[in-house]
Write an enzyme that holds these catalytic residues in place. Structure first.
Site, PDB file in Angstrom:
ATOM      1  N   GLU A 111      -6.480  -2.265 -10.682  1.00 58.36           N
ATOM      2  CA  GLU A 111      -7.484  -2.038 -11.716  1.00 58.36           C
ATOM      3  C   GLU A 111      -8.145  -0.676 -11.529  1.00 58.36           C
ATOM      4  OE1 GLU A 111      -9.252  -6.321 -13.058  1.00 58.36           O
ATOM      5  OE2 GLU A 111      -9.955  -5.554 -11.131  1.00 58.36           O
ATOM      6  N   LYS A 130       0.975   5.392  -4.971  1.00 53.71           N
ATOM      7  CA  LYS A 130       1.616   4.091  -5.192  1.00 53.71           C
ATOM      8  C   LYS A 130       2.398   4.111  -6.498  1.00 53.71           C
ATOM      9  CE  LYS A 130      -2.232   1.575  -2.993  1.00 53.71           C
ATOM     10  NZ  LYS A 130      -3.306   2.575  -3.104  1.00 53.71           N
ATOM     11  N   LYS A 187       0.806  -1.227   0.000  1.00 55.78           N
ATOM     12  CA  LYS A 187       0.000   0.000   0.000  1.00 55.78           C
ATOM     13  C   LYS A 187       0.837   1.275   0.000  1.00 55.78           C
ATOM     14  CE  LYS A 187      -3.819  -2.365   0.207  1.00 55.78           C
ATOM     15  NZ  LYS A 187      -4.730  -2.444  -0.959  1.00 55.78           N
TER      16      LYS A 187
END
Length: 217
Positions: free
Chosen positions: A165, A74, A14
């Site tokens: 996604e 990220k 994360k």
């Protein structure tokens, strides 16, 4: 490390340590693993865009603007980012390229063997294109096989990874000019080394019990 141990230890990262870069030798090994991913009838309906510097990652991060902003850091803080793309159609040029490479690699002892492979692959393509009418979905399935190879490959090399996604496919396709090249983005994978602030690293892995996911005949 055994594959089972790798599968148990890897997780979806994360937060990344943006001060650490993956050595180029490790990147090269991972990309070689990715290129050798399995696909149905060796169709290989994929393309991979690799971003390794700030400018490249910023372009990929444009797909995480707006409603997907939670994934932006990220992408920006990772060492490398790979966009896994799928062909928008199975073209004759691609079929010929795959067949030609197989021949160069010595897979056909006879002309009949070459014709048989060509006919078999075209049979599956036509099945999904004309009968089941799910050719795009079928090609995307092959790209997800490559995703599995990438995630396990990264873990085997001591790398952290985040498959995503959650991004704007149309925006990213436009930014990278993918559709003009016959591709569309499917999954973005951040790669690098976890940050000490990554809460997910401290959590135990959770999977349903074996007796609920396996049926033995």
């Amino acid at each position: 490390m055994q594959l089972t141990a790798i599968a148990k230890s890897r997780y979806t990262t994360k937060a990344y340590d943006n001060s650490r870069k993956i050595p180029q030798e490790t990147v090269d090994t991972l990309l070689d693993q990715l290129r050798h991913s399995p696909s149905s009838v060796n169709s290989q309906p994929w393309h991979f865009v690799v971003a390794s510097d700030e400018q490249g990652k910023a372009r990929v991060a444009k797909g995480a603007e707006g409603g997907f902003v939670y994934n932006e850091t990220k992408i920006i803080n990772a060492s490398h980012v790979i966009v896994l793309c799928t062909r928008t159609e199975m073209t004759e040029d691609h079929l010929q390229a795959v067949l030609g490479q197989e021949e160069l690699d010595g897979r056909f002892p006879t002309a009949d063997a070459k014709a048989g492979q060509d006919n078999s692959r075209r049979g599956y393509v036509n099945l999904h294109k004309h009968d089941q009418k799910d050719l795009q979905h079928w090609m995307e399935k092959q790209t997800y096989l490559a995703l599995g190879t990438l995630l396990l490959g990264a873990a085997s090399l001591g790398l952290d990874a985040t498959p995503m996604e959650g991004f704007d496919f149309k925006k990213l396709d436009a930014e990278l000019g993918l559709r003009d090249k016959g591709y569309t983005s499917l999954v973005v994978v951040a790669l690098g080394y976890r940050s000490e602030t990554d809460f997910n690293a401290k959590l135990p892995k959770s999977r349903l019990p074996a007796e609920t996911v396996f049926t033995f005949l």
